[in-house]
Write a protein that holds these residues in place. Structure first.
Motif, PDB file in Angstrom:
ATOM      1  N   ALA A 177      33.159  49.583  40.120  1.00 35.23           N
ATOM      2  CA  ALA A 177      33.388  47.937  40.761  1.00 35.23           C
ATOM      3  C   ALA A 177      33.718  48.488  41.774  1.00 35.23           C
ATOM      4  O   ALA A 177      35.006  48.268  42.574  1.00 35.23           O
ATOM      5  CB  ALA A 177      34.831  47.304  40.296  1.00 35.23           C
ATOM      6  N   ARG A 178      33.144  48.580  42.633  1.00 36.35           N
ATOM      7  CA  ARG A 178      32.855  49.109  44.163  1.00 36.35           C
ATOM      8  C   ARG A 178      32.968  47.813  45.293  1.00 36.35           C
ATOM      9  O   ARG A 178      33.978  47.974  46.308  1.00 36.35           O
ATOM     10  CB  ARG A 178      32.345  49.966  44.670  1.00 36.35           C
ATOM     11  N   HIS A 179      32.735  46.805  44.978  1.00 32.04           N
ATOM     12  CA  HIS A 179      32.378  46.208  46.542  1.00 32.04           C
ATOM     13  C   HIS A 179      33.768  45.261  46.415  1.00 32.04           C
ATOM     14  O   HIS A 179      34.191  45.254  45.112  1.00 32.04           O
ATOM     15  CB  HIS A 179      31.568  44.532  45.349  1.00 32.04           C
ATOM     16  N   PRO A 180      34.915  44.483  47.393  1.00 33.09           N
ATOM     17  CA  PRO A 180      36.037  44.162  47.073  1.00 33.09           C
ATOM     18  C   PRO A 180      35.764  42.870  46.122  1.00 33.09           C
ATOM     19  O   PRO A 180      37.246  42.773  45.760  1.00 33.09           O
ATOM     20  CB  PRO A 180      36.572  43.802  47.894  1.00 33.09           C
ATOM     21  N   PHE A 181      35.067  41.758  45.837  1.00 35.20           N
ATOM     22  CA  PHE A 181      34.949  40.483  44.683  1.00 35.20           C
ATOM     23  C   PHE A 181      35.075  41.491  43.678  1.00 35.20           C
ATOM     24  O   PHE A 181      36.028  40.424  42.978  1.00 35.20           O
ATOM     25  CB  PHE A 181      33.522  39.721  45.085  1.00 35.20           C
ATOM     26  N   ARG A 182      34.271  42.004  43.181  1.00 33.01           N
ATOM     27  CA  ARG A 182      34.394  42.360  42.343  1.00 33.01           C
ATOM     28  C   ARG A 182      35.783  43.194  41.898  1.00 33.01           C
ATOM     29  O   ARG A 182      36.135  43.103  40.240  1.00 33.01           O
ATOM     30  CB  ARG A 182      32.948  43.487  41.908  1.00 33.01           C
ATOM     31  N   GLN A 183      36.433  44.136  42.483  1.00 31.17           N
ATOM     32  CA  GLN A 183      37.484  44.608  42.116  1.00 31.17           C
ATOM     33  C   GLN A 183      38.870  43.516  42.445  1.00 31.17           C
ATOM     34  O   GLN A 183      39.596  43.702  41.586  1.00 31.17           O
ATOM     35  CB  GLN A 183      37.747  45.329  43.682  1.00 31.17           C
ATOM     36  N   SER A 184      38.455  42.443  42.640  1.00 31.79           N
ATOM     37  CA  SER A 184      39.247  41.574  42.248  1.00 31.79           C
ATOM     38  C   SER A 184      39.520  40.491  40.477  1.00 31.79           C
ATOM     39  O   SER A 184      39.972  40.020  40.664  1.00 31.79           O
ATOM     40  CB  SER A 184      38.913  40.481  43.534  1.00 31.79           C
ATOM     41  N   LEU A 185      37.855  40.993  40.314  1.00 28.66           N
ATOM     42  CA  LEU A 185      37.843  40.203  38.800  1.00 28.66           C
ATOM     43  C   LEU A 185      39.032  41.176  37.984  1.00 28.66           C
ATOM     44  O   LEU A 185      39.012  41.836  37.441  1.00 28.66           O
ATOM     45  CB  LEU A 185      36.190  40.452  38.544  1.00 28.66           C
ATOM     46  N   PRO A 186      39.128  40.166  36.847  1.00 23.97           N
ATOM     47  CA  PRO A 186      39.966  41.170  35.989  1.00 23.97           C
ATOM     48  C   PRO A 186      39.461  42.059  34.595  1.00 23.97           C
ATOM     49  O   PRO A 186      38.143  41.581  34.866  1.00 23.97           O
ATOM     50  CB  PRO A 186      40.539  39.288  35.231  1.00 23.97           C
ATOM     51  N   MET A 187      39.585  42.925  34.662  1.00 23.41           N
ATOM     52  CA  MET A 187      38.948  43.776  33.351  1.00 23.41           C
ATOM     53  C   MET A 187      38.104  43.517  32.536  1.00 23.41           C
ATOM     54  O   MET A 187      37.274  43.610  32.045  1.00 23.41           O
ATOM     55  CB  MET A 187      40.408  44.858  32.798  1.00 23.41           C
ATOM     56  N   GLN A 188      38.702  42.028  31.747  1.00 24.34           N
ATOM     57  CA  GLN A 188      38.269  41.574  30.937  1.00 24.34           C
ATOM     58  C   GLN A 188      36.670  40.891  30.848  1.00 24.34           C
ATOM     59  O   GLN A 188      35.799  40.995  30.356  1.00 24.34           O
ATOM     60  CB  GLN A 188      38.725  40.035  30.519  1.00 24.34           C
ATOM     61  N   VAL A 189      36.408  41.005  32.702  1.00 25.97           N
ATOM     62  CA  VAL A 189      34.694  40.598  32.904  1.00 25.97           C
ATOM     63  C   VAL A 189      33.892  41.630  32.379  1.00 25.97           C
ATOM     64  O   VAL A 189      33.032  41.514  32.123  1.00 25.97           O
ATOM     65  CB  VAL A 189      35.177  40.494  34.292  1.00 25.97           C
ATOM     66  N   PHE A 190      34.328  42.869  33.092  1.00 31.81           N
ATOM     67  CA  PHE A 190      33.293  44.312  32.591  1.00 31.81           C
ATOM     68  C   PHE A 190      33.357  44.630  31.100  1.00 31.81           C
ATOM     69  O   PHE A 190      32.669  45.451  31.046  1.00 31.81           O
ATOM     70  CB  PHE A 190      34.152  45.506  33.113  1.00 31.81           C
ATOM     71  N   VAL A 191      34.534  44.114  30.251  1.00 28.26           N
ATOM     72  CA  VAL A 191      34.556  44.481  28.577  1.00 28.26           C
ATOM     73  C   VAL A 191      32.992  43.662  28.245  1.00 28.26           C
ATOM     74  O   VAL A 191      33.342  42.147  28.070  1.00 28.26           O
ATOM     75  CB  VAL A 191      35.636  44.060  28.145  1.00 28.26           C
ATOM     76  N   VAL A 192      31.821  44.278  27.458  1.00 24.96           N
ATOM     77  CA  VAL A 192      30.922  43.639  26.732  1.00 24.96           C
ATOM     78  C   VAL A 192      31.069  43.233  25.052  1.00 24.96           C
ATOM     79  O   VAL A 192      31.449  44.406  24.962  1.00 24.96           O
ATOM     80  CB  VAL A 192      29.469  44.403  26.933  1.00 24.96           C
ATOM     81  N   ASP A 193      31.333  41.813  25.240  1.00 28.65           N
ATOM     82  CA  ASP A 193      31.219  41.753  23.790  1.00 28.65           C
ATOM     83  C   ASP A 193      29.838  41.860  22.634  1.00 28.65           C
ATOM     84  O   ASP A 193      29.075  41.437  23.224  1.00 28.65           O
ATOM     85  CB  ASP A 193      31.449  39.851  23.480  1.00 28.65           C
ATOM     86  N   PRO A 194      29.886  42.304  22.070  1.00 25.54           N
ATOM     87  CA  PRO A 194      28.754  43.037  21.117  1.00 25.54           C
ATOM     88  C   PRO A 194      27.921  41.352  20.404  1.00 25.54           C
ATOM     89  O   PRO A 194      26.527  41.492  20.158  1.00 25.54           O
ATOM     90  CB  PRO A 194      28.888  43.133  19.594  1.00 25.54           C
TER      91      PRO A 194
END
Length: 59
Positions: free
Chosen positions: A12-29
């Motif tokens: 997450a290099r973009h400032p907006f993506r850095q501000s998102l919680p970690m759960q956004v990046f976890v992919v549910d199968p």
């Protein structure tokens, strides 16, 4: 070189993506399988529409 403690992913290099919680990046199968199912349905719908239009123009 000192680095500050990072609570986000390194991807997450973009400032907006850095501000998102970690759960956004976890992919549910389960959601991935649902997404694949939607992709397949969209492909079949597009193929059927193209075939219908192309077949109509030939006749």
């Amino acid at each position: 070189m000192k680095r500050r403690f990072v609570l986000t992913t390194e991807a997450a290099r973009h400032p907006f993506r850095q501000s998102l919680p970690m759960q956004v990046f976890v992919v549910d199968p389960k959601s991935r399988r649902k997404s694949d199912d939607q992709d397949w349905k969209l492909f079949m719908l597009s193929f059927s529409a193209f075939f219908t239009v192309f077949y109509t123009f030939i006749l």
